[in-house]
Structures are given as C-alpha cells and as structure tokens.
Scaffold this motif. Sequence first.
Motif, short mmCIF file in Angstrom:
data_model
loop_
_atom_site.label_atom_id
_atom_site.label_comp_id
_atom_site.label_asym_id
_atom_site.label_seq_id
_atom_site.Cartn_x
_atom_site.Cartn_y
_atom_site.Cartn_z
N PRO A 393 0.81 -1.22 0.00
CA PRO A 393 0.00 0.00 0.00
C PRO A 393 0.85 1.27 0.00
CG PRO A 393 -0.62 -1.46 1.83
CD PRO A 393 0.64 -2.00 1.24
N TYR A 394 2.09 1.16 0.41
CA TYR A 394 2.89 2.37 0.62
C TYR A 394 4.01 2.56 -0.40
CZ TYR A 394 0.69 1.54 5.08
OH TYR A 394 -0.23 1.28 6.04
N LEU A 395 4.59 1.43 -0.83
CA LEU A 395 5.83 1.54 -1.60
C LEU A 395 5.78 0.71 -2.88
CD1 LEU A 395 8.42 1.06 1.30
CD2 LEU A 395 7.81 3.23 0.21
N GLU A 396 6.46 1.21 -3.89
CA GLU A 396 6.62 0.46 -5.13
C GLU A 396 8.11 0.22 -5.35
OE1 GLU A 396 5.25 2.56 -8.53
OE2 GLU A 396 5.86 0.93 -9.88
N LEU A 397 8.47 -1.05 -5.43
CA LEU A 397 9.89 -1.40 -5.55
C LEU A 397 10.43 -1.00 -6.93
CD1 LEU A 397 11.99 -3.07 -3.86
CD2 LEU A 397 11.40 -4.98 -5.38
N VAL A 398 11.63 -0.46 -6.96
CA VAL A 398 12.29 -0.21 -8.25
C VAL A 398 13.05 -1.49 -8.61
CG1 VAL A 398 13.96 1.19 -9.52
CG2 VAL A 398 12.57 2.24 -7.70
N PRO A 399 12.70 -2.13 -9.75
CA PRO A 399 13.38 -3.39 -10.07
C PRO A 399 14.88 -3.17 -10.25
CG PRO A 399 11.56 -2.93 -11.59
CD PRO A 399 11.77 -1.70 -10.77
N SER A 400 15.65 -4.07 -9.68
CA SER A 400 17.10 -3.95 -9.77
C SER A 400 17.71 -5.30 -9.47
CB SER A 400 17.57 -2.89 -8.77
OG SER A 400 18.83 -3.22 -8.27
N ALA A 401 18.77 -5.66 -10.19
CA ALA A 401 19.36 -6.99 -10.00
C ALA A 401 20.84 -6.90 -9.68
CB ALA A 401 19.14 -7.82 -11.27
N THR A 402 21.26 -5.79 -9.13
CA THR A 402 22.68 -5.53 -8.95
C THR A 402 22.91 -4.83 -7.61
OG1 THR A 402 22.81 -5.08 -11.31
CG2 THR A 402 24.64 -4.29 -10.01
N GLY A 403 24.12 -4.97 -7.09
CA GLY A 403 24.59 -4.05 -6.07
C GLY A 403 24.23 -4.37 -4.65
N LEU A 404 24.24 -3.32 -3.84
CA LEU A 404 24.14 -3.48 -2.39
C LEU A 404 22.94 -2.75 -1.79
CD1 LEU A 404 27.85 -3.12 -1.19
CD2 LEU A 404 26.43 -5.15 -1.31
N HIS A 405 22.03 -2.29 -2.62
CA HIS A 405 20.85 -1.64 -2.05
C HIS A 405 19.68 -1.70 -3.01
CE1 HIS A 405 22.06 1.75 -4.63
NE2 HIS A 405 20.80 2.14 -4.53
N LEU A 406 18.48 -1.47 -2.45
CA LEU A 406 17.25 -1.38 -3.25
C LEU A 406 16.59 -0.04 -2.97
CD1 LEU A 406 15.94 -4.95 -2.54
CD2 LEU A 406 16.05 -3.97 -4.84
N ALA A 407 15.81 0.42 -3.95
CA ALA A 407 15.04 1.65 -3.74
C ALA A 407 13.57 1.33 -3.91
CB ALA A 407 15.47 2.71 -4.76
N ALA A 408 12.73 2.03 -3.17
CA ALA A 408 11.28 1.88 -3.33
C ALA A 408 10.66 3.27 -3.30
CB ALA A 408 10.72 1.00 -2.22
N LEU A 409 9.76 3.52 -4.25
CA LEU A 409 9.14 4.85 -4.35
C LEU A 409 7.84 4.86 -3.55
CD1 LEU A 409 9.64 5.39 -8.18
CD2 LEU A 409 10.96 6.42 -6.31
N ALA A 410 7.57 6.00 -2.91
CA ALA A 410 6.33 6.12 -2.14
C ALA A 410 5.16 6.23 -3.11
CB ALA A 410 6.40 7.37 -1.27
N ARG A 411 4.07 5.51 -2.81
CA ARG A 411 2.91 5.60 -3.71
C ARG A 411 2.18 6.92 -3.51
NH1 ARG A 411 2.31 0.80 -6.30
NH2 ARG A 411 3.00 -1.05 -5.19
N THR A 412 1.95 7.27 -2.25
CA THR A 412 1.21 8.52 -2.01
C THR A 412 1.93 9.45 -1.05
OG1 THR A 412 -0.01 7.38 -0.26
CG2 THR A 412 -1.09 7.51 -2.42
N ALA A 413 2.79 8.91 -0.21
CA ALA A 413 3.43 9.74 0.82
C ALA A 413 4.31 10.81 0.18
CB ALA A 413 4.27 8.86 1.74
N SER A 414 4.45 11.93 0.88
CA SER A 414 5.33 12.99 0.41
C SER A 414 6.74 12.75 0.96
CB SER A 414 4.83 14.34 0.92
OG SER A 414 4.98 14.37 2.33
N ALA A 415 7.71 13.54 0.46
CA ALA A 415 9.07 13.40 0.98
C ALA A 415 9.10 13.72 2.47
CB ALA A 415 10.00 14.33 0.21
#
Length: 474
Positions: A393-415
């Motif tokens: 409900p909160y986050l959308e994963l950014v697909p990634s197959a490399t490295g040491l971290h993952l990012a996820a974008l907020a669906r509705t929340a502000s910065a």
Amino acid sequence: LHVTLDGHGNLSGEIYRQIRRTILTGQLRPGDRLPPSRELARMLAVARATVTTAYEQLAAEGFVTSRTGSGTFVAETGVRTGRRVARTSSEGSLRPLPTWKAIKMPIVFEAPVPFDFRTGLPDASLFPHRTWRRLVSGALRSGDAASPYYGQPAGHRSLREAIARHVGISRGVEASADDVIITTGTQQALDLLARVLLAPGDLIAVEDPCYVPPPRLFRSHGARVVGVPVDDEGLVVDALPRHARVVYVTPSHQYPLGMAMTLARRSALLAWAERNNSTVIEDDYDSEFRFDGRPLEPLWTIDARGRVIYVGSFSKTMLPRLRLGFLIAPPSLMPALHTAKFMADFHTSTLEQIALARFIDDGGFARHVRKASRVYRERHAMIAETIERDFAPYLELVPSATGLHLAALARTASADDISAVAQRAAAKGVVFYPLSSLAVGAKARAGILLGYGAIAAEQIPEGMRRLRRCFGKS
Ligand SMILES: Cc1ncc(COP(=O)(O)O)c(C=O)c1O
C-alpha cells in the motif's frame, strides 16, 4: 615536547605558559610525562632552576603532579581540553574561500546501529582478513613496498595490469595497464577528472537523484552542477543542458534508484556527448554483485569515440577504508591525469596496491566476489519480497538486479512524510536513507533506500517488521 625560547624576558614564565597551553589544547593528556627538568634544561640551554620553577608553578596550579623518583605527570585537570584550539580556529581571523562555506560535509558512517539499512556499506565480516594479512605481509617482504623512492603516480604496475585484465574479463572493458590510473577511491578519481576537465564556472551534469559526494566535490572546484532527471530508462538525455562540459552517470545501477540505463539511452548519451563535445564519466561502483540476467555492458564498451572515462572502486568488493579505486581514460588525457595525481598525493599507498594485485592475480578476488554475491543475493531477495508483500500500500519497488541496495518509491506519501517515517524508525533502531536526501535540485522524490551490506540476513525480517509499523497500521 616542543618549547621555543627566544632568550629574552622571563624564561621560566615562558616555559610555564607553553606547557600549560599544550595541556589545555589536549596535545599533552592526563598521565603524560613531562621531560625530566634536567633534560629540558639541557635542550633549552637554560639553568635547571629555570625549568623547575616553571614545573613548580604548573604543579601549584594543578596542571601537573610530581611523584618523587618517577617524574612530573600531567594531572587530571577537569578542564575540557581542545577548546582553545577549536575556539581559535572558528573565531579567528583565518577564513576559507566562500565555496567551502557553501559545501556541507556529507555524513560519515561510523557508529553501528541495530538494524542498519544504510546504503553504500559492504559487509565487513565477509572481508578475507586472513588472506589479506598474508598478502600484505608478502607485499611488505617484497623490496618494492619498502623502497625509499616514491612510486609511479599512475600506480603500481602489477595492480594496473591486474585491473586491466579484471575489467576485461568481468566487464568487457578492453584496456591495457597504460590506460589505468590507481586512485584513492572513486572520490579521488572524480577529483582528478575535475582538475583536468573542469574550469571554474564550467557546467557539469549529474543524475538527479545522485550519490551525494560527487556534486559537492565538483562544486568545490568552482564548477556549476546541474541535476538532470532520471526515469525508468535512466538519465533523461533530452533534458541535458547543451553546454555541459562533463556528464557524471551511473549507467549499470543508477545510484540511488537502482535501474540500469537502457541501451537506447546509452546510445543517445554517447551521441549527445559527441554532438556537444562533452565528456562522460561512468561510475561503475557496484556492478560486481549481479543477481540475475546478463549485465548490460558498460558505456565504455560501446563508446567508439573515446568520450567515456570508466571509474571503478574496491570500496564495495573489499572495504571502503582501503581507499582503493581506479579510472580508465583515453590516452589523450593520460599525461594530465598522471600529473594531477602526482600533484594530489604523489601516488596511492604501494603496500595495499601490491597486495590487491596478488589477490586479483591468484583468483582470490574473483572467489571472494562470488561468495559475497551469494550472501548479498539472499538479502536482496528477502528485502524485495518483503517490500512487495508487506509494503504494497505504501511503496513500489524499483526493479534492480545488482549491487548493495534497493530503492522503493512512495505511492502517495510525500518526501516530508517519509522523513517522518525515518525519524520514527530511527527511534526503533532502524536506520535508512530517505530518497529525498539525495536530491540535487529542489524537487525531491519521495521514497526509501534500503542497503543490505551492513545488515545480516537474520536481522532483516525484524528490521522490516519494525519499519513496516512506522508506515501505518493497515
Ligand atoms: C555511486 C557511488 N560511487 C562510488 C562509491 C564509492 O566511492 P569510493 O570509491 O570513493 O569509496 C559509492 C559509495 O557509496 C557510490 O555510492
């Protein structure tokens, strides 16, 4: 102990003042022993009584204590040492250039935290300590590391050769040892490139969001930094400012969002650089850790015109504190880069270079990377699955197959909402970076970054549960 006397005035008073100052500034610490009065008197060519008078005054004021037979020692004064130096330097008349006032110090990682999802950190427990000790002592025994002469600015030949072979095999980068310069990490590679390529006022384009230190480094050289947006395909090449002299990119694994730059964008970027007579710096900081699929080849390999400079680091594969990295540049830049490296620090420490060259040459480095990749792959999968399952409900994963971290974008929340989540999480021992902390321009995207170098797999489920509770009750 350094005391200078000009031979005039009250010599005892002068000795007293100078020693008192070294105690107050913390250069001499409680328990430190003052030189015997006879010895100091001889060094300063004064009567012994001159020194003993100074010591007696220090003792009378509680700065030192004398123990018969063993000497004079700095006492526990209760005075907070170091204050005088700090006050003098912040309030004194010396000032840095205005640029340095405008550049903030990035966060330096030090303290461990219970659930550490900070990005940019490898797992130090994977570091091959025993092998490294053996390699360093082997390097020490070689006459090379113990030579009284400075080495070549571009680095030790053995490591330049090992890196040229390594990037050839692992990344398809065809380079010879002559194309490689060993640097004190990526950060110095970028510093040398800025010295050689950027004049004050020149424009450099960086991805927005971006790894924090490079834009600050470029600004410290007087360059103007412009953030260029990234989308699912990587850098939006059409948004590049026409006059950018240099473009700094992370095509294999955009830092921090994590997607790879598509081939279409890579080609567009190279064509753009050619049209605008611009240079592209490719930072390939963590693509050794690849979890599925064939990696896209570096930009460097499809650059037919020699406009790309390839930068690599051992901070993720080995340890950040080794401070070892490298750059691969076209021959036209090499003489200037050698000179810049010489001006900066003559060369990177030879001992570690020889040890690392041996580690790469005997296959140990490749084995270590494969082993670390298996560990990181598991953590990557655990976090990706949890985000998709429990944070939908909160986050959308950014697909990634490399490295040491993952990012996820907020669906509705502000910065701002995410910053509040980060604060609530920190109170529960869970630390992560909000995506907005890496914004270059004014428009910050809302999301979170989850590094898995510093957190053990067993801790991930509990860390994610705590984090989930900070997002809301649903
Ligand atoms: C994008 C990027 N480049 C490079 C590095 C490594 O820099 P260095 O080699 O100076 O340690 C990092 C570390 O976090 C990074 O995130």
